[in-house]
Design a protein around this motif. Structure first.
Motif, mmCIF file in Angstrom:
data_model
loop_
_atom_site.group_PDB
_atom_site.id
_atom_site.type_symbol
_atom_site.label_atom_id
_atom_site.label_comp_id
_atom_site.label_asym_id
_atom_site.label_seq_id
_atom_site.Cartn_x
_atom_site.Cartn_y
_atom_site.Cartn_z
ATOM 1 N N SER A 152 0.822 -1.211 0.000
ATOM 2 C CA SER A 152 0.000 0.000 0.000
ATOM 3 C C SER A 152 0.858 1.263 0.000
ATOM 4 O O SER A 152 0.366 2.346 0.327
ATOM 5 C CB SER A 152 -0.935 0.016 1.208
ATOM 6 O OG SER A 152 -0.189 -0.076 2.423
ATOM 7 N N MET A 153 2.124 1.130 -0.376
ATOM 8 C CA MET A 153 3.003 2.291 -0.447
ATOM 9 C C MET A 153 2.546 3.219 -1.566
ATOM 10 O O MET A 153 2.334 2.773 -2.704
ATOM 11 C CB MET A 153 4.443 1.849 -0.690
ATOM 12 C CG MET A 153 5.438 2.999 -0.738
ATOM 13 S SD MET A 153 7.129 2.409 -1.042
ATOM 14 C CE MET A 153 6.925 1.675 -2.662
ATOM 15 N N ARG A 154 2.418 4.490 -1.285
ATOM 16 C CA ARG A 154 1.838 5.435 -2.241
ATOM 17 C C ARG A 154 2.729 5.628 -3.461
ATOM 18 O O ARG A 154 3.928 5.856 -3.351
ATOM 19 C CB ARG A 154 1.583 6.779 -1.564
ATOM 20 C CG ARG A 154 0.746 7.737 -2.406
ATOM 21 C CD ARG A 154 0.352 8.948 -1.607
ATOM 22 N NE ARG A 154 1.456 9.857 -1.394
ATOM 23 C CZ ARG A 154 1.425 10.898 -0.571
ATOM 24 N NH1 ARG A 154 0.336 11.124 0.155
ATOM 25 N NH2 ARG A 154 2.459 11.690 -0.438
ATOM 26 N N ASP A 155 2.128 5.527 -4.623
ATOM 27 C CA ASP A 155 2.814 5.758 -5.904
ATOM 28 C C ASP A 155 1.843 6.524 -6.777
ATOM 29 O O ASP A 155 0.904 5.955 -7.347
ATOM 30 C CB ASP A 155 3.221 4.429 -6.542
ATOM 31 C CG ASP A 155 4.049 4.641 -7.800
ATOM 32 O OD1 ASP A 155 4.638 5.727 -7.945
ATOM 33 O OD2 ASP A 155 4.099 3.722 -8.635
ATOM 34 N N ILE A 156 2.072 7.816 -6.905
ATOM 35 C CA ILE A 156 1.085 8.674 -7.566
ATOM 36 C C ILE A 156 1.795 9.752 -8.363
ATOM 37 O O ILE A 156 2.937 10.117 -8.070
ATOM 38 C CB ILE A 156 0.150 9.315 -6.501
ATOM 39 C CG1 ILE A 156 -1.089 9.907 -7.146
ATOM 40 C CG2 ILE A 156 0.882 10.362 -5.691
ATOM 41 C CD1 ILE A 156 -2.125 10.339 -6.133
ATOM 42 N N GLY A 157 1.143 10.239 -9.402
ATOM 43 C CA GLY A 157 1.702 11.354 -10.147
ATOM 44 C C GLY A 157 1.807 11.097 -11.635
ATOM 45 O O GLY A 157 1.494 10.014 -12.135
#
Length: 260
Positions: A129-134
């Motif tokens: 669930s580590m955030r990876d966004i953009g």
């Protein structure tokens, strides 16, 4: 003048401008909304393993609407230098295809590598669930695709430079984001030549060589403008001659232009 240039940018790269405006709105929301609400928005739009398993299409689309870190101005420069020119060159469909390819493949490879690392016990299971966004994966794909429009003499240097920078970043910090950036760049390098039409490449070569040296040492643009300057000088010579004025330089130019 500024307004005219802004309108020209919107006219020639409308999708890029709308995308950048949307990123401005979401970035302002990150700075002004309640932190708990912002965290919930980013968590639901993150392309982590948990979200990709549940609803990959929605998450991949939502991720393109946010900037991780909420720094908008650096992306204005990236859009102006790479994203908007690529939309002008490729057209909307090919441009969108290239960006989506980098976004999807960059996400898939980086998250796939994380899944393997978790399965082998190298990484913690909490990273699912580590955030990876953009939007950086899509931007890196545009950078790779831009290599098609770099002059052949400088293309290898361009590719070697950008690949080396991202490869060093992966070695120094072998995380999901850096691996995704490198993957998206390679995707752009591979997919770009497939999407770019021959006439677009021909136009690129024309503009890139218009100021190159000719065999006589003069620039080709100067050579192309010579007939125009000759005709202008000939007209001036005619008016001077009709007025009874002798102008040696203009007369000789007039003879050369008429006999050329």
């Amino acid at each position: 003048m500024v307004i005219r240039r802004a309108l020209e940018m919107v006219r020639t790269a409308p999708a890029s401008c709308v995308w950048l405006a949307m990123l401005f709105v979401t970035t302002m929301l990150q700075h002004t909304a309640e932190p708990a609400r912002v965290a919930a928005w980013l968590a639901s739009s993150s392309t982590d393993l948990d979200n990709l398993v549940r609803d990959p299409v929605t998450v991949l689309a939502a991720s393109l609407a946010w900037l991780d870190g909420a720094y908008w101005l650096p992306y204005v420069a990236m859009f102006a230098i790479v994203v908007m020119p690529m939309e002008r060159r490729l057209g909307f469909r090919r441009w969108a295809g290239l960006g989506l390819a980098g976004h999807v493949i960059g996400t898939g490879v980086s998250q796939g590598a994380l899944w393997v690392a978790i399965a082998l016990g190298v990484s913690s299971s909490t990273q699912v669930s580590m955030r990876d966004i953009g939007v950086s994966y899509a931007v890196m794909a545009f950078v790779g695709g831009a290599a098609c429009f770099v002059t052949r003499a400088h293309r290898r240097l361009f590719v070697a430079t950008v690949c080396s920078i991202l490869a060093v970043a992966v070695v120094v910090d072998p995380g999901v984001t850096n691996l995704g950036h490198l993957t998206a760049l390679v995707t752009g390098l591979v997919v770009g030549p497939i999407l770019v039409r021959d006439d677009q490449l021909a136009a690129s070569r024309f503009f890139s060589t218009s100021m190159s040296k000719s065999g006589s040492g003069q620039s080709r643009s100067m050579a192309l403008n010579a007939p125009m300057r000759s005709s202008v000088t000939a007209r001036r010579a005619y008016h001077l001659w009709s007025a009874g004025t002798t102008y040696q330089g203009a007369s000789s130019m007039s003879v050369r232009s008429s006999t050329a």
